[in-house]
Design a protein around this motif. Structure first.
Motif, PDB file in Angstrom:
ATOM      1  N   LYS A  22       0.813  -1.212   0.000  1.00  0.00           N
ATOM      2  CA  LYS A  22       0.000   0.000   0.000  1.00  0.00           C
ATOM      3  C   LYS A  22       0.847   1.264   0.000  1.00  0.00           C
ATOM      4  N   GLN A  23       2.096   1.135   0.472  1.00  0.00           N
ATOM      5  CA  GLN A  23       2.958   2.312   0.534  1.00  0.00           C
ATOM      6  C   GLN A  23       3.490   2.710  -0.841  1.00  0.00           C
ATOM      7  N   HIS A  24       3.668   1.724  -1.719  1.00  0.00           N
ATOM      8  CA  HIS A  24       4.315   2.019  -2.994  1.00  0.00           C
ATOM      9  C   HIS A  24       3.397   1.898  -4.206  1.00  0.00           C
ATOM     10  N   ARG A  25       2.252   1.206  -4.058  1.00  0.00           N
ATOM     11  CA  ARG A  25       1.305   1.073  -5.177  1.00  0.00           C
ATOM     12  C   ARG A  25       1.983   0.563  -6.447  1.00  0.00           C
ATOM     13  N   ASP A  26       2.793  -0.468  -6.304  1.00  0.00           N
ATOM     14  CA  ASP A  26       3.520  -0.979  -7.463  1.00  0.00           C
ATOM     15  C   ASP A  26       2.755  -2.104  -8.146  1.00  0.00           C
ATOM     16  N   ARG A  27       3.308  -2.553  -9.249  1.00  0.00           N
ATOM     17  CA  ARG A  27       2.680  -3.601 -10.048  1.00  0.00           C
ATOM     18  C   ARG A  27       3.692  -4.705 -10.268  1.00  0.00           C
ATOM     19  N   MET A  28       3.329  -5.924  -9.913  1.00  0.00           N
ATOM     20  CA  MET A  28       4.277  -7.024  -9.942  1.00  0.00           C
ATOM     21  C   MET A  28       3.854  -8.098 -10.933  1.00  0.00           C
ATOM     22  N   ALA A  29       4.850  -8.641 -11.620  1.00  0.00           N
ATOM     23  CA  ALA A  29       4.641  -9.790 -12.493  1.00  0.00           C
ATOM     24  C   ALA A  29       5.265 -11.002 -11.815  1.00  0.00           C
ATOM     25  N   PHE A  30       4.467 -12.052 -11.626  1.00  0.00           N
ATOM     26  CA  PHE A  30       4.980 -13.282 -11.058  1.00  0.00           C
ATOM     27  C   PHE A  30       5.432 -14.192 -12.206  1.00  0.00           C
ATOM     28  N   VAL A  31       6.698 -14.589 -12.167  1.00  0.00           N
ATOM     29  CA  VAL A  31       7.310 -15.339 -13.258  1.00  0.00           C
ATOM     30  C   VAL A  31       7.808 -16.683 -12.753  1.00  0.00           C
ATOM     31  N   ARG A  32       7.382 -17.742 -13.387  1.00  0.00           N
ATOM     32  CA  ARG A  32       7.924 -19.071 -13.116  1.00  0.00           C
ATOM     33  C   ARG A  32       9.185 -19.234 -13.956  1.00  0.00           C
ATOM     34  N   VAL A  33      10.317 -19.507 -13.295  1.00  0.00           N
ATOM     35  CA  VAL A  33      11.563 -19.750 -14.017  1.00  0.00           C
ATOM     36  C   VAL A  33      11.466 -21.133 -14.649  1.00  0.00           C
ATOM     37  N   CYS A  34      11.590 -21.187 -15.961  1.00  0.00           N
ATOM     38  CA  CYS A  34      11.468 -22.457 -16.685  1.00  0.00           C
ATOM     39  C   CYS A  34      12.827 -23.081 -16.999  1.00  0.00           C
ATOM     40  N   SER A  35      13.827 -22.240 -17.249  1.00  0.00           N
ATOM     41  CA  SER A  35      15.160 -22.764 -17.552  1.00  0.00           C
ATOM     42  C   SER A  35      16.217 -21.746 -17.162  1.00  0.00           C
ATOM     43  N   GLY A  36      17.432 -22.254 -16.962  1.00  0.00           N
ATOM     44  CA  GLY A  36      18.574 -21.385 -16.740  1.00  0.00           C
ATOM     45  C   GLY A  36      18.610 -20.719 -15.379  1.00  0.00           C
ATOM     46  N   ARG A  37      19.616 -19.866 -15.213  1.00  0.00           N
ATOM     47  CA  ARG A  37      19.775 -19.117 -13.970  1.00  0.00           C
ATOM     48  C   ARG A  37      19.361 -17.672 -14.173  1.00  0.00           C
ATOM     49  N   PHE A  38      18.562 -17.179 -13.240  1.00  0.00           N
ATOM     50  CA  PHE A  38      18.188 -15.772 -13.256  1.00  0.00           C
ATOM     51  C   PHE A  38      19.125 -14.998 -12.349  1.00  0.00           C
ATOM     52  N   ASP A  39      19.640 -13.889 -12.849  1.00  0.00           N
ATOM     53  CA  ASP A  39      20.473 -12.985 -12.067  1.00  0.00           C
ATOM     54  C   ASP A  39      19.827 -11.612 -12.064  1.00  0.00           C
ATOM     55  N   ARG A  40      19.614 -11.078 -10.874  1.00  0.00           N
ATOM     56  CA  ARG A  40      18.993  -9.749 -10.774  1.00  0.00           C
ATOM     57  C   ARG A  40      19.821  -8.733 -11.557  1.00  0.00           C
ATOM     58  N   GLY A  41      19.116  -7.923 -12.335  1.00  0.00           N
ATOM     59  CA  GLY A  41      19.768  -6.905 -13.145  1.00  0.00           C
ATOM     60  C   GLY A  41      19.989  -7.324 -14.586  1.00  0.00           C
ATOM     61  N   MET A  42      19.827  -8.616 -14.895  1.00  0.00           N
ATOM     62  CA  MET A  42      20.026  -9.043 -16.284  1.00  0.00           C
ATOM     63  C   MET A  42      18.939  -8.435 -17.172  1.00  0.00           C
ATOM     64  N   VAL A  43      19.291  -8.178 -18.408  1.00  0.00           N
ATOM     65  CA  VAL A  43      18.352  -7.613 -19.377  1.00  0.00           C
ATOM     66  C   VAL A  43      17.838  -8.754 -20.246  1.00  0.00           C
ATOM     67  N   LEU A  44      16.547  -9.013 -20.147  1.00  0.00           N
ATOM     68  CA  LEU A  44      15.917 -10.109 -20.868  1.00  0.00           C
ATOM     69  C   LEU A  44      15.202  -9.585 -22.104  1.00  0.00           C
ATOM     70  N   THR A  45      14.714 -10.501 -22.902  1.00  0.00           N
ATOM     71  CA  THR A  45      13.906 -10.129 -24.066  1.00  0.00           C
ATOM     72  C   THR A  45      12.457 -10.519 -23.824  1.00  0.00           C
TER      73      THR A  45
ATOM     74  N   ILE B 163      15.691 -10.701  -4.331  1.00  0.00           N
ATOM     75  CA  ILE B 163      16.306 -11.977  -4.685  1.00  0.00           C
ATOM     76  C   ILE B 163      17.322 -11.721  -5.796  1.00  0.00           C
ATOM     77  N   ASP B 164      18.521 -12.241  -5.632  1.00  0.00           N
ATOM     78  CA  ASP B 164      19.600 -11.998  -6.599  1.00  0.00           C
ATOM     79  C   ASP B 164      19.703 -13.083  -7.653  1.00  0.00           C
ATOM     80  N   THR B 165      19.402 -14.321  -7.267  1.00  0.00           N
ATOM     81  CA  THR B 165      19.463 -15.427  -8.222  1.00  0.00           C
ATOM     82  C   THR B 165      18.247 -16.329  -8.043  1.00  0.00           C
ATOM     83  N   ALA B 166      17.864 -16.985  -9.112  1.00  0.00           N
ATOM     84  CA  ALA B 166      16.758 -17.940  -9.059  1.00  0.00           C
ATOM     85  C   ALA B 166      16.999 -18.996 -10.131  1.00  0.00           C
ATOM     86  N   TYR B 167      16.353 -20.150  -9.937  1.00  0.00           N
ATOM     87  CA  TYR B 167      16.596 -21.295 -10.808  1.00  0.00           C
ATOM     88  C   TYR B 167      15.268 -21.933 -11.226  1.00  0.00           C
ATOM     89  N   PRO B 168      15.298 -22.879 -12.172  1.00  0.00           N
ATOM     90  CA  PRO B 168      14.055 -23.491 -12.648  1.00  0.00           C
ATOM     91  C   PRO B 168      13.182 -23.999 -11.499  1.00  0.00           C
TER      92      PRO B 168
END
Length: 541
Positions: A315-338, A362-367
């Motif tokens: 309620k403090q920030h009124r932001d909008r979030m997308a929940f993403v299921r990691v399907c493959s590979g390693r996610f690193d915070r800050g990476m630029v995806l397509t 979260i800095d990293t995430a996996y499948p």
């Protein structure tokens, strides 16, 4: 080989190893079967929280962790799905609590696109209820392995063998009990592990707020303490062995059988056994098929599926979030995806792990992991994000709506807030927003699976977007997909109205009822009138 050339291979091996540690599952059930309470109990037993709350808690008891929305706490039902990440026994559990009410089943359908298995929760007194059957059909269509948990065994209910027979007869799933209750429903003494024969007697804790006390007993002592209840349980277990109701991993993973466990989520009886079974039996993430049908291995470069959008969790920030299921590979915070839908770059500077309404960077995430990307205004449910080799996963279809209402702003001076709120609820999938040239942008038609969705829209428009609305219900209960050539003809017919669906641009025709639809189809056989999805399967004609 250079260090740069080794990186993708090393990342792929790391992703595969981490994927093997993940278990991503949803909890599905009919309303009031105890789903959110079970979710809380699982978190408690995994030591992710120190005390459990109940949806209908009193006094100082708080609402469950997964029911974070104000309306959920007020009504005591789950309105939207919630994600909880739990570290337990060298495993990472991604637990997705889902709405049980049929009016919010579309949200559950989206969640089932992001999990590898599901817990089907049954009320010991009611067994398989209509919404449970519909949700299982979705699991069957998606080939999702199902673990069954018979809940509320501490209350009067049906015979355990009768419940097993119902599962097999009504949904064609062979039940294979992993444990067996001592004591009839309402007189729950403890559980026998069918593999080891070990008996665990259960003792209630005050209010069920902490883990139930478990007392191991050998067979001789159990027979002495439990008497006739122990003898009956032994006879039933012997019968299960005779009919071959033993766990088989191959048939479970193929969706042909279901491990069954008994318990009571509110006093935390049998929850520890369920948690251990999930860790041991539930499948780890595996290759996901893309739109061409090709599997994308977990060790491939990063890819993820957006399965849920949610605004205003904070309620403090009124932001909008997308929940993403990691399907493959390693996610690193800050990476630029397509962004597969547009081909545009998408920055991931703000990525978080969620636990109900709580979240942390979260800095990293996996499948198998679920990551929340903040301020993801460009994303929609069903979108694919990827790094490296292009990939796009199949979109998540919308359900066939059956309830329709025209929305108008109560205060015309707040039209900007009205428009922003309606668009936001549309992208989240709270309702489908339809527009027409006749009604115009200021009076969009809201299309819903169930009428409770309109209550959510009213509440959120007033409290989150400060733009109260009035709704005028329309006398339609069917929608069909049509095309530009058929639209003018349909628009001139009585009992029908053509509108466009804002997000995907599809043309829909709304019809009063199935009898009127049959008349139109009979009189105009050349018009395009395609059924939409209903409950995860094609809507019956």
């Amino acid at each position: 080989m250079t260090a740069a050339a080794e990186t993708p291979t090393r990342k792929g091996s790391e992703a595969a190893a981490e994927a093997a540690r993940r278990r991503t599952f949803a909890v599905i059930s009919h309303p009031d079967a105890g789903k959110s309470t079970l979710t809380e109990a699982l978190a408690l037993h995994a030591a992710a929280i120190t005390s459990a709350g109940a949806v209908h808690g009193k006094g100082d008891r708080r609402g469950v962790t997964s029911d974070w929305m104000e309306m959920e706490r007020a009504r005591g039902i789950s309105i939207t799905s919630a994600a909880l990440r739990i570290d337990y026994a060298d495993r990472v559990l991604n637990l997705l609590d889902t709405p049980g009410h049929a009016d919010f089943s579309e949200d559950t359908y989206r969640v089932l696109a992001a999990v590898d298995s599901a817990i089907m929760l049954l009320d010991s007194a009611k067994g398989l209820e209509p919404q449970t059957l519909k949700l299982f059909d979705v699991c069957r269509a998606r080939k999702i392995p199902v673990v069954t948990f018979v809940n509320k065994w501490d209350r009067p209910g049906r015979e355990p063998l009768e419940l097993l027979d119902e599962i097999e007869q009504r949904i064609g799933l062979r039940p294979t009990p992993l444990n067996w209750p001592v004591g009839i429903a309402g007189d729950f003494r403890g559980l026998i592990d069918r593999t080891t024969g070990r008996y665990t007697k259960l003792h209630r804790t005050p209010g069920g707020a902490t883990r139930a006390e478990e007392e191991p007993m050998d067979a001789e002592r159990a027979a002495e303490v439990e008497g006739a209840a122990w003898e009956q349980a032994q006879e039933e277990i012997e019968l299960l062995g005779e009919i071959g109701a033993d766990f088989d991993e191959e048939s479970f993973l193929a969706g042909e059988s279901s491990p069954v466990l008994f318990g009571a989520a509110l006093p935390n009886f049998g929850v520890a056994a369920l948690l251990e079974s999930l860790v041991r039996l539930a499948p780890a993430p595996s290759a996901q098929r893309d739109t061409s049908g090709e599997p994308r291995p977990v060790e491939a470069p990063f890819s993820g599926l957006v399965f849920k959008m949610q605004a205003n969790m904070d309620k403090q920030h009124r932001d909008r979030m997308a929940f993403v299921r990691v399907c493959s590979g390693r996610f690193d915070r800050g990476m630029v995806l397509t962004h597969a839908a547009t081909g545009r770059p998408f920055a991931t500077k703000y990525s978080q792990a969620v636990f109900g309404s709580e979240r942390q960077t979260i800095d990293t995430a996996y499948p198998g992991d679920v990551i929340a990307l903040v301020n993801a205004n460009a994303l929609r449910v069903g979108d694919t994000l990827f790094d490296g080799d292009p990939v796009e996963f199949p979109p998540i279809p919308s359900f066939a709506p059956e309830h329709f209402a025209v929305a108008r702003a109560v205060d015309s001076g707040r039209y900007k807030q009205f428009r922003r709120g309606i668009e936001q609820l549309d992208t989240e999938g709270v309702v489908q927003v339809l527009v027409s040239d006749v009604r115009g942008e200021q009076a969009p038609v809201l299309a819903a699976v169930g009428p409770l969705q309109f209550d959510v829209v009213r509440h959120r428009m007033e409290h989150e977007f400060r733009a109260p609305i009035e709704l005028s219900h329309l006398d339609y209960n069917l929608a069909r997909r049509t095309d530009a050539a058929s639209a003018p003809v349909l628009h001139g017919l009585s009992g029908a109205e053509v509108l466009s669906r804002r997000l995907d641009g599809d043309l829909l025709v709304l019809v009063h009822n199935k009898w009127r639809l049959r008349v139109i189809e009979r009189d105009h056989p050349d018009l395009v009138l395609e059924p939409l999805l209903a409950g995860g399967v094609e809507e019956p004609g």
